[in-house]
Design an enzyme around this catalytic site. Structure first.
Site, mmCIF file in Angstrom:
data_model
loop_
_atom_site.group_PDB
_atom_site.id
_atom_site.type_symbol
_atom_site.label_atom_id
_atom_site.label_comp_id
_atom_site.label_asym_id
_atom_site.label_seq_id
_atom_site.Cartn_x
_atom_site.Cartn_y
_atom_site.Cartn_z
ATOM 1 N N SER A 1 -12.677 -3.181 -1.286
ATOM 2 C CA SER A 1 -13.074 -2.772 0.063
ATOM 3 C C SER A 1 -14.555 -2.432 0.098
ATOM 4 O O SER A 1 -15.070 -1.775 -0.814
ATOM 5 C CB SER A 1 -12.285 -1.527 0.502
ATOM 6 N N LYS B 1 -6.512 4.107 9.177
ATOM 7 C CA LYS B 1 -7.668 4.375 8.312
ATOM 8 C C LYS B 1 -8.516 5.473 8.955
ATOM 9 O O LYS B 1 -9.296 5.218 9.856
ATOM 10 C CB LYS B 1 -8.505 3.100 8.108
ATOM 11 N N ARG C 1 0.860 -1.197 0.000
ATOM 12 C CA ARG C 1 0.000 0.000 0.000
ATOM 13 C C ARG C 1 0.887 1.234 0.000
ATOM 14 O O ARG C 1 1.729 1.401 0.865
ATOM 15 C CB ARG C 1 -0.905 -0.010 1.238
#
Length: 205
Positions: free
Chosen positions: A106, A135, A37
């Site tokens: 997601s 997040k 990521r």
């Protein structure tokens, strides 16, 4: 083997040497999938990091997944891509990647979970289970109850992510999810290999 079981998502703040070491140790400890990521937007740097990690992972049999970027996945011939709700559409990603690549998406609400059942994805990332600093812009926190419900609602494999660590991982596994995705519980550990081993032990006990 369930490829989603212990799904490691890398920390984009780590330098390349650290990142490669952490991935190497995490795989030695038993992680079953690795997602790179990167949130910085520099596509060349992303490709360079992905190539370096892929080299470290060569011969391990652990799939390499790229977060968000289909172009990066194609450039390094990764095993697949994980998309967010605002990324390229699943249809376009599948057309570019082909049928043999892993495609994840997601989902952050029950409606998104239901909509995704008809899409050409291999698994769904249920986000976020608990509050987590990695997040920030989450729509909701599913919690154990919400995740249990999500498992009942989905015909596709689910991977839980967000705020999961060794203190709550057992209760997350008990919902019946196919996989657990972790960032800091592995990347910030003093010894990612031992951390991964301990997490797997807790998941399987």
């Amino acid at each position: 083997m369930n490829p989603y079981e212990l799904y490691f998502v890398t920390d984009d703040q780590q330098d390349l040497d650290t990142l490669c070491q952490v991935v190497k140790q995490a795989i030695a400890g038993g992680v079953t999938m690795v997602q790179i990521r990167e949130k910085h937007g520099d596509v060349r740097a992303f490709i360079a990091r992905a190539r370096a990690v892929k080299k470290v992972m060569a011969g391990t049999g652990v799939p390499l997944i790229i977060n968000d970027r289909v172009d990066v996945a194609l450039a390094v011939d990764a095993c697949g891509v994980h998309l967010g709700q605002s990324d390229m559409s699943v249809e376009d990603a599948r057309r570019l990647l082909g049928e043999d690549k892993i495609l994840g998406l997601s989902v952050e609400s029950e409606q998104q979970l239901l909509n995704a059942q008809a899409l050409s994805v291999d698994y769904l990332g249920v986000s976020a289970i608990f509050a987590t600093p990695t997040k920030r812009n989450t729509i909701k926190h599913w919690g154990i109850e919400g995740l249990t419900q999500a498992v009942k609602m989905s015909a596709k494999p689910l991977v839980a992510i967000g705020g999961i660590n060794d203190s709550n991982i057992h209760s997350v596994v008990s919902t019946g999810v196919e996989g657990i995705a972790l960032v800091s519980a592995i990347s910030a550990a003093d010894d990612p290999k031992i951390a991964s081993e301990k997490l797997l032990l807790k998941m399987r006990s």
